[in-house]
Motif scaffolding. Sequence first.
Motif, mmCIF file in Angstrom:
data_model
loop_
_atom_site.group_PDB
_atom_site.id
_atom_site.type_symbol
_atom_site.label_atom_id
_atom_site.label_comp_id
_atom_site.label_asym_id
_atom_site.label_seq_id
_atom_site.Cartn_x
_atom_site.Cartn_y
_atom_site.Cartn_z
ATOM 1 N N ALA A 68 -72.368 -32.909 29.724
ATOM 2 C CA ALA A 68 -72.368 -33.685 30.969
ATOM 3 C C ALA A 68 -73.006 -32.932 32.122
ATOM 4 N N ASN A 69 -73.096 -31.602 32.029
ATOM 5 C CA ASN A 69 -73.627 -30.805 33.131
ATOM 6 C C ASN A 69 -74.182 -29.490 32.561
ATOM 7 N N LEU A 70 -74.670 -28.634 33.457
ATOM 8 C CA LEU A 70 -75.288 -27.395 33.002
ATOM 9 C C LEU A 70 -74.298 -26.467 32.286
ATOM 10 N N PRO A 71 -73.094 -26.228 32.818
ATOM 11 C CA PRO A 71 -72.146 -25.396 32.066
ATOM 12 C C PRO A 71 -71.839 -25.952 30.681
ATOM 13 N N SER A 72 -71.686 -27.270 30.587
ATOM 14 C CA SER A 72 -71.447 -27.874 29.275
ATOM 15 C C SER A 72 -72.648 -27.692 28.359
ATOM 16 N N PHE A 73 -73.854 -27.687 28.949
ATOM 17 C CA PHE A 73 -75.056 -27.523 28.136
ATOM 18 C C PHE A 73 -75.070 -26.159 27.459
ATOM 19 N N TYR A 74 -74.657 -25.098 28.188
ATOM 20 C CA TYR A 74 -74.615 -23.777 27.583
ATOM 21 C C TYR A 74 -73.748 -23.773 26.329
ATOM 22 N N GLU A 75 -72.555 -24.338 26.433
ATOM 23 C CA GLU A 75 -71.640 -24.372 25.288
ATOM 24 C C GLU A 75 -72.172 -25.282 24.187
ATOM 25 N N TRP A 76 -72.700 -26.452 24.589
ATOM 26 C CA TRP A 76 -73.223 -27.407 23.609
ATOM 27 C C TRP A 76 -74.405 -26.814 22.852
ATOM 28 N N PHE A 77 -75.321 -26.157 23.570
ATOM 29 C CA PHE A 77 -76.506 -25.598 22.919
ATOM 30 C C PHE A 77 -76.127 -24.454 21.981
ATOM 31 N N HIS A 78 -75.117 -23.670 22.377
ATOM 32 C CA HIS A 78 -74.612 -22.618 21.489
ATOM 33 C C HIS A 78 -74.118 -23.227 20.176
ATOM 34 N N ARG A 79 -73.362 -24.308 20.261
ATOM 35 C CA ARG A 79 -72.863 -24.962 19.054
ATOM 36 C C ARG A 79 -74.014 -25.564 18.243
ATOM 37 N N PHE A 80 -75.011 -26.103 18.939
ATOM 38 C CA PHE A 80 -76.149 -26.745 18.276
ATOM 39 C C PHE A 80 -76.918 -25.734 17.428
ATOM 40 N N VAL A 81 -77.224 -24.577 18.004
ATOM 41 C CA VAL A 81 -77.939 -23.541 17.264
ATOM 42 C C VAL A 81 -77.054 -22.973 16.158
ATOM 43 N N ALA A 82 -75.748 -22.814 16.455
ATOM 44 C CA ALA A 82 -74.817 -22.305 15.449
ATOM 45 C C ALA A 82 -74.770 -23.222 14.225
ATOM 46 N N MET A 83 -74.909 -24.521 14.448
ATOM 47 C CA MET A 83 -74.916 -25.466 13.331
ATOM 48 C C MET A 83 -76.105 -25.191 12.404
ATOM 49 N N PHE A 84 -77.286 -24.999 12.987
ATOM 50 C CA PHE A 84 -78.461 -24.713 12.169
ATOM 51 C C PHE A 84 -78.341 -23.343 11.498
ATOM 52 N N ALA A 85 -77.743 -22.379 12.201
ATOM 53 C CA ALA A 85 -77.515 -21.072 11.585
ATOM 54 C C ALA A 85 -76.594 -21.211 10.379
#
Length: 291
Positions: A68-85
């Motif tokens: 929903a916002n920039l702080p959430s994006f940091y956490e969301w993007f971390h999870r997104f990359v972690a999924m591909f890892a």
Amino acid sequence: MSTDSQTSRPVVRPLVERFGFPHLLAATLVLVAATILLGIAAKATGSGLACQQNWPQCDAGPYNLLPANLPSFYEWFHRFVAMFAGFAIVGTAVAAVRLPDVDRRVAGLVVAGLILTPIQVVLGRETVTTYTMEILALHFWTAISIFVVFTVATVLVWSSRLTRTHVTGALALGAAALPFHVALSPLVGGGISTYGPSMQMAQYAVTLVLLAAVIVAAVIGRRRFDSARLTTLLSATTVLAFVVAYLGREAVDPAFDALYVVFTGLLLVAFLAGIGLTRRASRGPRDALTS
């Protein structure tokens, strides 16, 4: 109308056939390192709870799948990359077990990383739903363990192309990185109040470089040199690097400052001594380009 009796080959070959297992393993290692650094970014910016303690969802979009916002994006993007890892770890483990030409030691290391991955996922969930410093520390060190086993596996796979010169280069890289590790720490940076997200990400990136450098030096050094004194020094350097990595994470506490300085100094001496020994060491029978 003639027919083709031969079975047609698939147009798109599997990635492991197209690029080879060593490249697949190296790519997985890069994804693991990226996941760690993005996790540091989420922690440093205070974004770990930005998705309103939702996991694996976030706090916006259909089914709360998006940030929903920039702080959430940091956490969301971390999870997104972690999924591909995670997918890459599973794929690498399957390839390591099924391919007949993969060293069993490498397969064992990759499978160990696979076993650690669901533990890491659970710990990642707990950092959101039950946030404590102990869980956060376990989450970090499990990630480092995965990074280490994949680094060792990658070095073993590429070992036939790594020579005595690469050992010296790895030690030189570690020695060059060490001052940056100290300069980016709260000890030099002015304390915890100025230990911002950029400094934290940079210091942890240097930490990964340090660990990778000593792993390359230790693993390849044992293969390329016959000197017991040198291999003992390389093993000691590896231990010192992990101690410095631990103390660097704890350096936000003044009680660890003196220990951090002492072990960093010892590590620098070990790097310099290793560089001198590898440059002077005679070329042994294991220095040939053999796996």
